[in-house]
Design a protein around this motif. Structure first.
Motif, PDB file in Angstrom:
ATOM      1  N   ARG A 231       1.180  -1.300   0.527  1.00  0.00           N
ATOM      2  CA  ARG A 231       0.165  -0.215   0.192  1.00  0.00           C
ATOM      3  C   ARG A 231       0.822   0.978   0.056  1.00  0.00           C
ATOM      4  NH1 ARG A 231      -1.153  -3.594   3.321  1.00  0.00           N
ATOM      5  NH2 ARG A 231      -2.330  -4.804   3.299  1.00  0.00           N
ATOM      6  N   ALA A 232       0.471   1.994  -0.914  1.00  0.00           N
ATOM      7  CA  ALA A 232       1.212   3.392  -0.681  1.00  0.00           C
ATOM      8  C   ALA A 232       0.458   4.725  -1.150  1.00  0.00           C
ATOM      9  CB  ALA A 232       2.789   3.199  -1.788  1.00  0.00           C
ATOM     10  N   ILE A 233       1.111   5.980  -0.293  1.00  0.00           N
ATOM     11  CA  ILE A 233       0.513   7.133  -1.721  1.00  0.00           C
ATOM     12  C   ILE A 233       0.938   8.402  -1.799  1.00  0.00           C
ATOM     13  CG2 ILE A 233      -2.026   6.687   0.293  1.00  0.00           C
ATOM     14  CD1 ILE A 233      -0.593   8.737   2.377  1.00  0.00           C
ATOM     15  N   CYS A 234       1.435   8.528  -2.827  1.00  0.00           N
ATOM     16  CA  CYS A 234       2.483  10.102  -2.495  1.00  0.00           C
ATOM     17  C   CYS A 234       1.583  11.776  -2.849  1.00  0.00           C
ATOM     18  CB  CYS A 234       2.511   9.763  -4.469  1.00  0.00           C
ATOM     19  SG  CYS A 234       4.480  10.499  -4.634  1.00  0.00           S
ATOM     20  N   PRO A 235       1.490  11.581  -1.782  1.00  0.00           N
ATOM     21  CA  PRO A 235       1.246  12.977  -2.484  1.00  0.00           C
ATOM     22  C   PRO A 235       2.012  14.236  -3.013  1.00  0.00           C
ATOM     23  CG  PRO A 235       2.389  12.955   0.237  1.00  0.00           C
ATOM     24  CD  PRO A 235       2.274  11.879  -0.386  1.00  0.00           C
ATOM     25  N   GLU A 236       1.473  14.697  -3.889  1.00  0.00           N
ATOM     26  CA  GLU A 236       1.546  15.419  -4.936  1.00  0.00           C
ATOM     27  C   GLU A 236       2.455  17.312  -4.602  1.00  0.00           C
ATOM     28  OE1 GLU A 236      -1.173  15.363  -8.638  1.00  0.00           O
ATOM     29  OE2 GLU A 236      -1.468  13.392  -8.262  1.00  0.00           O
ATOM     30  N   GLY A 237       3.054  16.811  -5.333  1.00  0.00           N
ATOM     31  CA  GLY A 237       3.832  18.330  -4.927  1.00  0.00           C
ATOM     32  C   GLY A 237       4.864  18.272  -4.061  1.00  0.00           C
ATOM     33  N   PHE A 238       4.885  17.576  -2.801  1.00  0.00           N
ATOM     34  CA  PHE A 238       5.736  17.050  -1.948  1.00  0.00           C
ATOM     35  C   PHE A 238       7.165  16.690  -2.079  1.00  0.00           C
ATOM     36  CE2 PHE A 238       2.732  16.505   1.882  1.00  0.00           C
ATOM     37  CZ  PHE A 238       1.802  16.905   1.660  1.00  0.00           C
ATOM     38  N   HIS A 239       8.199  17.554  -1.988  1.00  0.00           N
ATOM     39  CA  HIS A 239       9.261  16.843  -1.638  1.00  0.00           C
ATOM     40  C   HIS A 239      10.341  16.457  -1.152  1.00  0.00           C
ATOM     41  CE1 HIS A 239       9.136  20.290  -5.249  1.00  0.00           C
ATOM     42  NE2 HIS A 239       8.684  20.773  -3.454  1.00  0.00           N
ATOM     43  N   LEU A 240      11.278  16.167  -1.259  1.00  0.00           N
ATOM     44  CA  LEU A 240      12.261  15.045  -0.254  1.00  0.00           C
ATOM     45  C   LEU A 240      12.620  15.259   0.745  1.00  0.00           C
ATOM     46  CD1 LEU A 240      13.686  12.201  -0.896  1.00  0.00           C
ATOM     47  CD2 LEU A 240      15.469  13.523  -1.858  1.00  0.00           C
ATOM     48  N   GLY A 241      12.419  14.668   1.927  1.00  0.00           N
ATOM     49  CA  GLY A 241      12.327  15.034   3.460  1.00  0.00           C
ATOM     50  C   GLY A 241      11.025  15.628   3.811  1.00  0.00           C
ATOM     51  N   HIS A 242      10.106  16.125   2.760  1.00  0.00           N
ATOM     52  CA  HIS A 242       8.746  16.200   3.602  1.00  0.00           C
ATOM     53  C   HIS A 242       7.603  15.303   2.944  1.00  0.00           C
ATOM     54  CE1 HIS A 242      10.880  20.247   4.375  1.00  0.00           C
ATOM     55  NE2 HIS A 242      11.666  19.588   3.848  1.00  0.00           N
ATOM     56  N   SER A 243       7.536  14.351   3.658  1.00  0.00           N
ATOM     57  CA  SER A 243       6.844  13.844   2.736  1.00  0.00           C
ATOM     58  C   SER A 243       5.326  13.633   3.810  1.00  0.00           C
ATOM     59  CB  SER A 243       7.330  12.083   3.046  1.00  0.00           C
ATOM     60  OG  SER A 243       7.727  11.850   4.826  1.00  0.00           O
ATOM     61  N   LEU A 244       5.615  13.901   4.886  1.00  0.00           N
ATOM     62  CA  LEU A 244       4.210  14.537   5.069  1.00  0.00           C
ATOM     63  C   LEU A 244       4.048  16.009   4.859  1.00  0.00           C
ATOM     64  CD1 LEU A 244       4.318  13.043   8.899  1.00  0.00           C
ATOM     65  CD2 LEU A 244       3.666  12.439   7.031  1.00  0.00           C
ATOM     66  N   GLY A 245       4.496  16.792   3.820  1.00  0.00           N
ATOM     67  CA  GLY A 245       4.120  17.805   3.788  1.00  0.00           C
ATOM     68  C   GLY A 245       5.427  19.454   4.947  1.00  0.00           C
ATOM     69  N   SER A 246       5.473  20.513   5.114  1.00  0.00           N
ATOM     70  CA  SER A 246       5.564  21.830   5.423  1.00  0.00           C
ATOM     71  C   SER A 246       5.850  21.644   6.801  1.00  0.00           C
ATOM     72  CB  SER A 246       4.744  23.023   5.031  1.00  0.00           C
ATOM     73  OG  SER A 246       4.990  23.167   3.673  1.00  0.00           O
ATOM     74  N   ALA A 247       7.062  22.103   6.796  1.00  0.00           N
ATOM     75  CA  ALA A 247       7.862  21.475   8.685  1.00  0.00           C
ATOM     76  C   ALA A 247       6.106  22.917   9.403  1.00  0.00           C
ATOM     77  CB  ALA A 247       8.810  22.412   9.404  1.00  0.00           C
ATOM     78  N   GLY A 248       6.486  22.201  10.926  1.00  0.00           N
ATOM     79  CA  GLY A 248       4.846  23.208  11.389  1.00  0.00           C
ATOM     80  C   GLY A 248       3.695  23.384  10.288  1.00  0.00           C
ATOM     81  N   ASP A 249       3.053  22.539  10.052  1.00  0.00           N
ATOM     82  CA  ASP A 249       1.835  22.519   9.862  1.00  0.00           C
ATOM     83  C   ASP A 249       1.517  21.302   9.976  1.00  0.00           C
ATOM     84  OD1 ASP A 249      -0.786  23.104   7.896  1.00  0.00           O
ATOM     85  OD2 ASP A 249       0.505  22.303   5.625  1.00  0.00           O
ATOM     86  N   ILE A 250       0.808  21.331  11.532  1.00  0.00           N
ATOM     87  CA  ILE A 250       0.045  20.520  11.895  1.00  0.00           C
ATOM     88  C   ILE A 250      -0.835  19.632  11.277  1.00  0.00           C
ATOM     89  CG2 ILE A 250      -1.070  19.321  14.115  1.00  0.00           C
ATOM     90  CD1 ILE A 250       0.832  22.060  15.324  1.00  0.00           C
ATOM     91  N   ALA A 251      -1.416  20.546  10.486  1.00  0.00           N
ATOM     92  CA  ALA A 251      -3.277  19.934  10.219  1.00  0.00           C
ATOM     93  C   ALA A 251      -2.814  19.771   8.740  1.00  0.00           C
ATOM     94  CB  ALA A 251      -4.061  21.710  10.132  1.00  0.00           C
TER      95      ALA A 251
END
Length: 95
Positions: A37-57
């Motif tokens: 099973r795998a997801i790929c958030p489009e537009g995210f970058h290496l080292g930021h697979s969950l998104g931007s730092a500090g963007d808890i939501a």
């Protein structure tokens, strides 16, 4: 960590009866390894697979979506390309 290593570990865990889901920023490389099973958030970058730092939501949205993959049937190697709102550029890179 190398995509091959991550998916190999994922498969070993699955063989023990524990379901897993991969969050990747490189759908092609990860898909070639056929993760269970795998997801790929489009537009995210290496080292930021969950998104931007500090963007808890935003990070929680990615995690919740990843966990929902356990509720759906997927063919191994199928990486779900998903859109998430927000700015996904690594801080300080200008990219």
């Amino acid at each position: 960590m190398c995509h091959r290593t991550v998916v190999a570990v994922q498969r070993a865990i699955e063989m023990l009866g524990i379901p897993t889901v991969l969050i990747t920023v490189d759908a092609e490389s990860s898909g070639n390894m056929r993760p269970p099973r795998a997801i790929c958030p489009e537009g995210f970058h290496l080292g930021h697979s969950l998104g931007s730092a500090g963007d808890i939501a935003g990070q929680m949205a990615v995690l919740r979506t990843a966990l929902r993959q356990f509720e759906e049937l997927h063919m191994p190697g199928q990486v779900q390309m998903l859109q998430f709102p927000g700015d996904h550029k690594p801080a300080g890179t200008g990219q």
